[in-house]
Write a protein that holds these residues in place. Structure first.
Motif, PDB file in Angstrom:
ATOM      1  N   GLU A  36       0.836  -1.209   0.000  1.00 63.28           N
ATOM      2  CA  GLU A  36       0.000   0.000   0.000  1.00 63.28           C
ATOM      3  C   GLU A  36       0.867   1.253   0.000  1.00 63.28           C
ATOM      4  O   GLU A  36       0.629   2.197  -0.752  1.00 63.28           O
ATOM      5  CB  GLU A  36      -0.938   0.002   1.214  1.00 63.28           C
ATOM      6  CG  GLU A  36      -2.021  -1.060   1.177  1.00 63.28           C
ATOM      7  CD  GLU A  36      -1.572  -2.376   1.803  1.00 63.28           C
ATOM      8  OE1 GLU A  36      -0.341  -2.548   2.030  1.00 63.28           O
ATOM      9  OE2 GLU A  36      -2.442  -3.233   2.045  1.00 63.28           O
ATOM     10  N   GLY A  37       1.867   1.248   0.867  1.00 58.49           N
ATOM     11  CA  GLY A  37       2.760   2.397   0.943  1.00 58.49           C
ATOM     12  C   GLY A  37       3.578   2.576  -0.322  1.00 58.49           C
ATOM     13  O   GLY A  37       3.765   3.705  -0.797  1.00 58.49           O
ATOM     14  N   MET A  38       4.064   1.475  -0.874  1.00 58.95           N
ATOM     15  CA  MET A  38       4.872   1.567  -2.098  1.00 58.95           C
ATOM     16  C   MET A  38       4.046   2.085  -3.262  1.00 58.95           C
ATOM     17  O   MET A  38       4.535   2.869  -4.081  1.00 58.95           O
ATOM     18  CB  MET A  38       5.478   0.192  -2.428  1.00 58.95           C
ATOM     19  CG  MET A  38       6.653  -0.184  -1.551  1.00 58.95           C
ATOM     20  SD  MET A  38       7.488  -1.714  -2.091  1.00 58.95           S
ATOM     21  CE  MET A  38       6.369  -2.948  -1.422  1.00 58.95           C
ATOM     22  N   ALA A  39       2.787   1.671  -3.345  1.00 59.70           N
ATOM     23  CA  ALA A  39       1.918   2.140  -4.428  1.00 59.70           C
ATOM     24  C   ALA A  39       1.756   3.653  -4.365  1.00 59.70           C
ATOM     25  O   ALA A  39       1.828   4.345  -5.387  1.00 59.70           O
ATOM     26  CB  ALA A  39       0.550   1.452  -4.343  1.00 59.70           C
ATOM     27  N   VAL A  40       1.555   4.173  -3.160  1.00 53.57           N
ATOM     28  CA  VAL A  40       1.422   5.620  -2.979  1.00 53.57           C
ATOM     29  C   VAL A  40       2.704   6.322  -3.389  1.00 53.57           C
ATOM     30  O   VAL A  40       2.678   7.329  -4.113  1.00 53.57           O
ATOM     31  CB  VAL A  40       1.079   5.948  -1.510  1.00 53.57           C
ATOM     32  CG1 VAL A  40       1.161   7.451  -1.260  1.00 53.57           C
ATOM     33  CG2 VAL A  40      -0.310   5.428  -1.156  1.00 53.57           C
ATOM     34  N   ALA A  41       3.840   5.807  -2.922  1.00 57.54           N
ATOM     35  CA  ALA A  41       5.123   6.448  -3.205  1.00 57.54           C
ATOM     36  C   ALA A  41       5.446   6.428  -4.692  1.00 57.54           C
ATOM     37  O   ALA A  41       5.915   7.424  -5.252  1.00 57.54           O
ATOM     38  CB  ALA A  41       6.239   5.757  -2.413  1.00 57.54           C
ATOM     39  N   PHE A  42       5.195   5.301  -5.353  1.00 59.25           N
ATOM     40  CA  PHE A  42       5.470   5.213  -6.794  1.00 59.25           C
ATOM     41  C   PHE A  42       4.615   6.218  -7.568  1.00 59.25           C
ATOM     42  O   PHE A  42       5.093   6.858  -8.507  1.00 59.25           O
ATOM     43  CB  PHE A  42       5.204   3.798  -7.307  1.00 59.25           C
ATOM     44  CG  PHE A  42       6.314   2.829  -7.038  1.00 59.25           C
ATOM     45  CD1 PHE A  42       7.637   3.153  -7.354  1.00 59.25           C
ATOM     46  CD2 PHE A  42       6.061   1.582  -6.482  1.00 59.25           C
ATOM     47  CE1 PHE A  42       8.664   2.263  -7.113  1.00 59.25           C
ATOM     48  CE2 PHE A  42       7.088   0.681  -6.227  1.00 59.25           C
ATOM     49  CZ  PHE A  42       8.394   1.013  -6.541  1.00 59.25           C
TER      50      PHE A  42
END
Length: 262
Positions: A147-153
């Protein structure tokens, strides 16, 4: 209202939204009010003026969607401790020991980094924003926080777009879209599809942009998101106007206006 006058209230509305974001007041009501206000302005203009006005609006849509949707938990003392530590890796490794609280601490640091990155984006410091996001991704990888990686990307994609690095931006948004799809998060998928549509439109690939916007519209319809439907209807109307397909443009323009509260 003439063509030049259209820009004044549109820009004013967007600046008000930016100030709202900058002060970390992320209430959904402000987003809805702004989208409806801008769409209401477009409703009072003639077709030739709309072509100009919607072009201005499209350039702002990506930032509006992403900054509102991608809001994260507030920064924490833990994140500041992490940033103030000379060896970031040692801070994480020595302050955790493999239990549930370790996951929570790392997630807190990653969330805080994304929040700080958002602040840096609003302030225009894109290099700092990129650095914070990359640090958050490294931590999220350790705890498999998709979830966090999706936001950051997705936010890295916005930064790349702001710097006109279109290939890089497309790659980041595709990475985010893949993760959002795996997670089944329709709102995140729709935001990424909108961003990819914007990139395609900027490159002049109107067919690809149309496909992305239609997919985003379909998701927003399933989510019953009036604001998302307004934005995608506007995007599609713009695409068809650029191609001289006035009947299709009017169809989506009517869809847009049917959702506006004025």
């Amino acid at each position: 209202m003439n063509g030049g006058d259209i820009f004044i209230p549109i820009i004013d509305a967007l600046l008000n939204l930016q100030r709202n974001i900058a002060t970390q007041n992320q209430e959904d009501g402000m987003y809805k009010e702004t989208v409806n206000y801008i769409a209401g302005i477009l409703k009072t203009t003639s077709i030739p003026n709309v072509i100009t006005a919607v072009s201005t609006l499209v350039l702002a849509v990506v930032a509006v969607l992403s900054l509102i949707y991608r809001n994260e938990a507030p920064r924490t003392v833990v994140t500041q401790e992490y940033l103030n530590t000379g060896s970031k890796t040692n801070y994480i490794n020595t302050s955790t020991s493999g239990n549930v609280s370790d996951f929570s601490k790392k997630r807190t640091v990653a969330n805080g980094l994304r929040e700080l990155a958002r602040d840096a984006q609003v302030e225009g410091d894109l290099d700092k924003a990129r650095d914070r996001l990359e640090q958050s991704i490294n931590i999220d990888k350790e705890i498999d926080n998709k979830e966090g990686m999706a936001v950051a990307f997705s936010n890295l994609g916005l930064i790349a777009s702001a710097q006109h690095k279109w290939d890089e931006a497309e790659g980041y948004h595709n990475d985010s879209l893949t993760m959002e799809t795996a997670l089944g998060r329709r709102d995140g998928m729709a935001a990424d599809l909108n961003n990819l549509g914007f990139i395609a439109q900027t490159r002049g690939d109107l067919k690809k942009a149309e496909d992305y916007y239609k997919k985003a519209l379909s998701l927003y319809e399933r989510l019953r998101s009036k604001e998302g439907i307004i934005i995608q209807s506007n995007n599609l109307s713009t695409i068809y106007l650029m191609q001289g397909k006035l009947d299709d443009a009017k169809y989506y323009r009517r869809s847009l206006f049917s959702k506006v509260d004025i």
